[in-house]
Structures are given as structure tokens and as C-alpha cells.
Design a protein around this motif. Structure first.
Motif, PDB file in Angstrom:
ATOM      1  N   ALA A  42      45.125  14.069  20.014  1.00 25.03           N
ATOM      2  CA  ALA A  42      45.262  15.369  19.353  1.00 25.03           C
ATOM      3  C   ALA A  42      43.907  16.062  19.231  1.00 25.03           C
ATOM      4  N   ALA A  43      42.864  15.300  18.936  1.00 30.60           N
ATOM      5  CA  ALA A  43      41.526  15.885  18.824  1.00 30.60           C
ATOM      6  C   ALA A  43      41.064  16.437  20.170  1.00 30.60           C
ATOM      7  N   ILE A  44      41.347  15.719  21.249  1.00 29.85           N
ATOM      8  CA  ILE A  44      40.977  16.203  22.584  1.00 29.85           C
ATOM      9  C   ILE A  44      41.737  17.486  22.913  1.00 29.85           C
ATOM     10  N   ALA A  45      43.024  17.526  22.584  1.00 31.40           N
ATOM     11  CA  ALA A  45      43.820  18.727  22.845  1.00 31.40           C
ATOM     12  C   ALA A  45      43.279  19.924  22.068  1.00 31.40           C
ATOM     13  N   VAL A  46      42.883  19.711  20.841  1.00 32.23           N
ATOM     14  CA  VAL A  46      42.324  20.806  20.026  1.00 32.23           C
ATOM     15  C   VAL A  46      41.002  21.278  20.616  1.00 32.23           C
ATOM     16  N   LEU A  47      40.166  20.344  21.064  1.00 36.98           N
ATOM     17  CA  LEU A  47      38.888  20.735  21.661  1.00 36.98           C
ATOM     18  C   LEU A  47      39.088  21.539  22.942  1.00 36.98           C
ATOM     19  N   VAL A  48      40.020  21.112  23.774  1.00 32.58           N
ATOM     20  CA  VAL A  48      40.293  21.836  25.021  1.00 32.58           C
ATOM     21  C   VAL A  48      40.830  23.230  24.716  1.00 32.58           C
ATOM     22  N   ALA A  49      41.755  23.316  23.766  1.00 32.50           N
ATOM     23  CA  ALA A  49      42.320  24.621  23.414  1.00 32.50           C
ATOM     24  C   ALA A  49      41.252  25.545  22.835  1.00 32.50           C
ATOM     25  N   SER A  50      40.396  25.029  21.992  1.00 28.00           N
ATOM     26  CA  SER A  50      39.355  25.876  21.404  1.00 28.00           C
ATOM     27  C   SER A  50      38.340  26.306  22.459  1.00 28.00           C
ATOM     28  N   TYR A  51      38.054  25.436  23.434  1.00 26.16           N
ATOM     29  CA  TYR A  51      37.152  25.807  24.526  1.00 26.16           C
ATOM     30  C   TYR A  51      37.746  26.942  25.356  1.00 26.16           C
ATOM     31  N   ARG A  52      39.040  26.837  25.648  1.00 34.48           N
ATOM     32  CA  ARG A  52      39.695  27.887  26.435  1.00 34.48           C
ATOM     33  C   ARG A  52      39.722  29.210  25.671  1.00 34.48           C
ATOM     34  N   ILE A  53      39.970  29.152  24.365  1.00 38.68           N
ATOM     35  CA  ILE A  53      39.962  30.372  23.548  1.00 38.68           C
ATOM     36  C   ILE A  53      38.567  30.980  23.540  1.00 38.68           C
ATOM     37  N   PHE A  54      37.547  30.151  23.412  1.00 37.58           N
ATOM     38  CA  PHE A  54      36.165  30.631  23.417  1.00 37.58           C
ATOM     39  C   PHE A  54      35.825  31.280  24.754  1.00 37.58           C
ATOM     40  N   GLN A  55      36.252  30.659  25.844  1.00 37.55           N
ATOM     41  CA  GLN A  55      35.976  31.218  27.172  1.00 37.55           C
ATOM     42  C   GLN A  55      36.700  32.559  27.374  1.00 37.55           C
ATOM     43  N   ARG A  56      37.901  32.680  26.852  1.00 39.24           N
ATOM     44  CA  ARG A  56      38.635  33.959  26.955  1.00 39.24           C
ATOM     45  C   ARG A  56      37.948  35.055  26.173  1.00 39.24           C
ATOM     46  N   LYS A  57      37.372  34.705  25.005  1.00 36.75           N
ATOM     47  CA  LYS A  57      36.661  35.705  24.206  1.00 36.75           C
ATOM     48  C   LYS A  57      35.425  36.195  24.948  1.00 36.75           C
ATOM     49  N   LEU A  58      34.849  35.331  25.778  1.00 36.82           N
ATOM     50  CA  LEU A  58      33.677  35.732  26.560  1.00 36.82           C
ATOM     51  C   LEU A  58      34.074  36.522  27.801  1.00 36.82           C
ATOM     52  N   GLY A  59      35.384  36.617  28.091  1.00 38.49           N
ATOM     53  CA  GLY A  59      35.852  37.394  29.216  1.00 38.49           C
ATOM     54  C   GLY A  59      36.008  36.599  30.494  1.00 38.49           C
ATOM     55  N   LYS A  60      35.925  35.273  30.396  1.00 39.29           N
ATOM     56  CA  LYS A  60      36.066  34.442  31.592  1.00 39.29           C
ATOM     57  C   LYS A  60      37.493  33.948  31.712  1.00 39.29           C
ATOM     58  N   ASN A  61      38.011  33.870  32.929  1.00 38.41           N
ATOM     59  CA  ASN A  61      39.368  33.379  33.175  1.00 38.41           C
ATOM     60  C   ASN A  61      39.336  31.863  33.244  1.00 38.41           C
ATOM     61  N   THR A  62      40.154  31.195  32.468  1.00 36.90           N
ATOM     62  CA  THR A  62      40.152  29.726  32.432  1.00 36.90           C
ATOM     63  C   THR A  62      41.313  29.123  33.194  1.00 36.90           C
ATOM     64  N   ASP A  63      42.153  29.949  33.809  1.00 47.04           N
ATOM     65  CA  ASP A  63      43.332  29.419  34.509  1.00 47.04           C
ATOM     66  C   ASP A  63      43.007  28.893  35.866  1.00 47.04           C
TER      67      ASP A  63
END
Length: 63
Positions: A42-63
Motif C-alpha cells: 500500500a505504501a508503494i502504491a501511494v508513493l507511485v500515485a503521488s509521484y504521478r500526480i506531482f509529474q502531472r502538476k509539472l505538465g509532464k505526461n506519465t502514461d
């Protein structure tokens, strides 16, 4: 120097009682191992999700 494992107040346990207590200990270890693994997952999933959210805020595509 260690003199022995028995103490004056110790109980005499049968081999069945000893094996039952060891089996109970293994069950507890197995359950705690699964709970620990679930928490780590669960901690790994939260870290990955927060990283993707952070990258989206910076305008980078994470898909």
C-alpha cells in the motif's frame, strides 16, 4: 555460565503442548508477514500515485 533451562516455578510441558505453542507461533508469524507485506504494498502504491500526480502538476505526461 548458563546452568540450565528449568526454573523452580517452571511447568512440565508435554511434547504436544510444546508443538501446539510452536504451531501457534508460526501462525502468528505468517499473519504478521502478510499484514506487513500488505502495508508495504500500500505504501508503494501511494508513493507511485503521488509521484504521478506531482509529474502531472509539472505538465509532464506519465502514461
Amino acid at each position: 555460565m548458563i546452568e540450565g533451562t528449568s526454573s523452580p516455578g517452571s511447568q512440565k510441558l508435554s511434547s504436544k503442548q510444546i508443538l501446539d505453542s510452536l504451531d501457534a507461533g508460526k501462525t502468528v508469524d505468517l499473519v504478521s508477514m502478510f499484514i506487513g507485506g500488505a502495508l508495504i504494498g500500500a505504501a508503494i502504491a501511494v508513493l507511485v500515485a503521488s509521484y504521478r500526480i506531482f509529474q502531472r502538476k509539472l505538465g509532464k505526461n506519465t502514461d
